[in-house]
Design an enzyme around this catalytic site. Sequence first.
Site, mmCIF file in Angstrom:
data_model
loop_
_atom_site.group_PDB
_atom_site.id
_atom_site.type_symbol
_atom_site.label_atom_id
_atom_site.label_comp_id
_atom_site.label_asym_id
_atom_site.label_seq_id
_atom_site.Cartn_x
_atom_site.Cartn_y
_atom_site.Cartn_z
ATOM 1 N N GLY A 35 0.816 -1.214 0.000
ATOM 2 C CA GLY A 35 0.000 0.000 0.000
ATOM 3 C C GLY A 35 0.846 1.259 0.000
ATOM 4 N N ALA A 36 0.242 2.395 0.410
ATOM 5 C CA ALA A 36 0.882 3.710 0.289
ATOM 6 C C ALA A 36 1.396 3.851 -1.143
ATOM 7 C CB ALA A 36 2.008 3.893 1.309
ATOM 8 N N LEU A 37 0.484 3.649 -2.066
ATOM 9 C CA LEU A 37 0.841 3.480 -3.476
ATOM 10 C C LEU A 37 1.391 4.766 -4.076
ATOM 11 C CD1 LEU A 37 -2.219 1.335 -4.613
ATOM 12 C CD2 LEU A 37 0.039 0.561 -3.818
ATOM 13 N N HIS A 38 2.391 4.596 -4.932
ATOM 14 C CA HIS A 38 2.960 5.710 -5.687
ATOM 15 C C HIS A 38 3.113 5.270 -7.141
ATOM 16 C CE1 HIS A 38 6.622 3.371 -5.376
ATOM 17 N NE2 HIS A 38 6.568 3.434 -4.045
ATOM 18 N N HIS A 41 4.488 1.771 -7.972
ATOM 19 C CA HIS A 41 3.512 0.682 -7.889
ATOM 20 C C HIS A 41 2.584 0.691 -9.111
ATOM 21 C CE1 HIS A 41 4.086 1.475 -3.386
ATOM 22 N NE2 HIS A 41 4.477 0.230 -3.522
ATOM 23 N N ASP A 155 13.386 -3.523 -5.783
ATOM 24 C CA ASP A 155 13.819 -4.493 -4.771
ATOM 25 C C ASP A 155 14.440 -5.669 -5.521
ATOM 26 O OD1 ASP A 155 12.445 -3.378 -2.146
ATOM 27 O OD2 ASP A 155 11.043 -3.122 -3.795
ATOM 28 N N MET A 189 11.374 6.017 -6.461
ATOM 29 C CA MET A 189 10.156 6.190 -5.663
ATOM 30 C C MET A 189 10.051 5.088 -4.630
ATOM 31 S SD MET A 189 7.238 7.487 -8.216
ATOM 32 C CE MET A 189 7.496 8.960 -9.204
ATOM 33 N N SER A 191 7.622 4.203 -0.765
ATOM 34 C CA SER A 191 6.687 4.669 0.258
ATOM 35 C C SER A 191 7.467 5.296 1.410
ATOM 36 C CB SER A 191 5.837 3.507 0.767
ATOM 37 O OG SER A 191 5.238 2.831 -0.316
ATOM 38 N N ARG A 192 8.693 4.824 1.638
ATOM 39 C CA ARG A 192 9.497 5.320 2.765
ATOM 40 C C ARG A 192 10.089 6.707 2.492
ATOM 41 N NH1 ARG A 192 10.889 -0.490 3.599
ATOM 42 N NH2 ARG A 192 10.086 -1.019 5.654
HETATM 43 P P1 AMP Z 1 6.194 -2.328 -1.586
HETATM 44 O O1 AMP Z 1 4.816 -1.791 -1.442
HETATM 45 O O2 AMP Z 1 7.263 -1.351 -1.235
HETATM 46 O O3 AMP Z 1 6.376 -3.679 -0.962
HETATM 47 O O4 AMP Z 1 6.398 -2.563 -3.135
HETATM 48 C C1 AMP Z 1 5.503 -3.361 -3.874
HETATM 49 C C2 AMP Z 1 6.103 -3.626 -5.220
HETATM 50 O O5 AMP Z 1 6.341 -2.401 -5.886
HETATM 51 C C3 AMP Z 1 7.460 -4.345 -5.138
HETATM 52 O O6 AMP Z 1 7.517 -5.319 -6.169
HETATM 53 C C4 AMP Z 1 8.441 -3.236 -5.364
HETATM 54 O O7 AMP Z 1 9.646 -3.669 -5.941
HETATM 55 C C5 AMP Z 1 7.671 -2.363 -6.342
HETATM 56 N N1 AMP Z 1 8.179 -0.990 -6.325
HETATM 57 C C6 AMP Z 1 8.296 -0.179 -5.247
HETATM 58 N N2 AMP Z 1 8.844 1.004 -5.611
HETATM 59 C C7 AMP Z 1 9.088 0.924 -6.933
HETATM 60 C C8 AMP Z 1 9.662 1.811 -7.895
HETATM 61 N N3 AMP Z 1 10.105 3.039 -7.569
HETATM 62 N N4 AMP Z 1 9.755 1.388 -9.174
HETATM 63 C C9 AMP Z 1 9.320 0.147 -9.519
HETATM 64 N N5 AMP Z 1 8.770 -0.726 -8.665
HETATM 65 C C10 AMP Z 1 8.662 -0.349 -7.401
#
Ligand code: AMP
Length: 283
Positions: A35-38, A41, A155, A189, A191-192
């Site tokens: 979540g905390a989508l950007h 995501h 990641d 990008m 969420s942190r």
């Molecule tokens: P998270 O919500 O941080 O666990 O991320 C969910 C998914 O989004 C994971 O597969 C991350 O690698 C991907 N993700 C997060 N930030 C980015 C970004 N800036 N660019 C591409 N994928 C991302």
Amino acid sequence: MPRRPRVARTLSTLRRAVASFRTAGEKVALVPTMGALHEGHLSLMRLARRRAQRVIVSIFVNPAQFAPHEDFASYPRSLDTDLALLAKLGIDLVWAPAVELMYPAAFATRLVPEGPAKVGLEDAFRPHFFTGVATVVAKLLIQCAPDLAVFGEKDFQQLKVVARLTADLDLPVKIIGAPIVREGDGLAMSSRNAYLSPSERAAAPTLYRVLKDCARKIARADELPRLLDEGGAAIERAGFVLDYLEARHAETLTKIESLKDGPMRLLVAARLGRTRLIDNIAV
Ligand code: AMP
């Protein structure tokens, strides 16, 4: 206003929805998130949209991948805003299980990945992390039974761990990696990033600047140790505490000395105040 996606909170609702997609002969994609989508995501979801008729987005802040001293309690949560964003993308279904559903009191099974999960990058600094990730990703894949699942290269080690895990467990799902989405100044990008103070936010793009600079110089001169030392020093000068800046084989994540040893990826993790940032780049 675009219609909000359906939110499944029980396994029976989720399974009924997935079964109806299957009956209609539709291909199903899963995009796991916390979540905390950007925009990072959302780019994964657009990619999923192009590959499947139905896209499920899971939103679950997974306690199992946070150590006690990490930010599970304060991790940003914004389900309402997230659902509005997902509505615009035409997402079909959101899987938002409660912690008690994912980890009931009697829960007693964990996946402990090796291989890419034990190469001395994230695992060296967050020893609990990939066990938590592998366990939750396996559960999400079994619950949603998608044809494909999209993970971000942001990641990078996690992407390799997930690919290994699905191969090892014979899960019938194709894992697709999606490129990193960045802010205008290069900061990946995350969420942190919301944790960064204005002065930290101003320093944060150094990470990508150094990665790009190192990748360019390595491609030209192939002088690894010196270039990585210089890069690490530049990151520390910008106010970071460096966890690692390393050159690894882009597939196996094992250490490599030179471009002659195979395709190379530079990976970095560093802390700026209380915020830990990671990034990576192909050479
Ligand atoms: P998270 O919500 O941080 O666990 O991320 C969910 C998914 O989004 C994971 O597969 C991350 O690698 C991907 N993700 C997060 N930030 C980015 C970004 N800036 N660019 C591409 N994928 C991302």
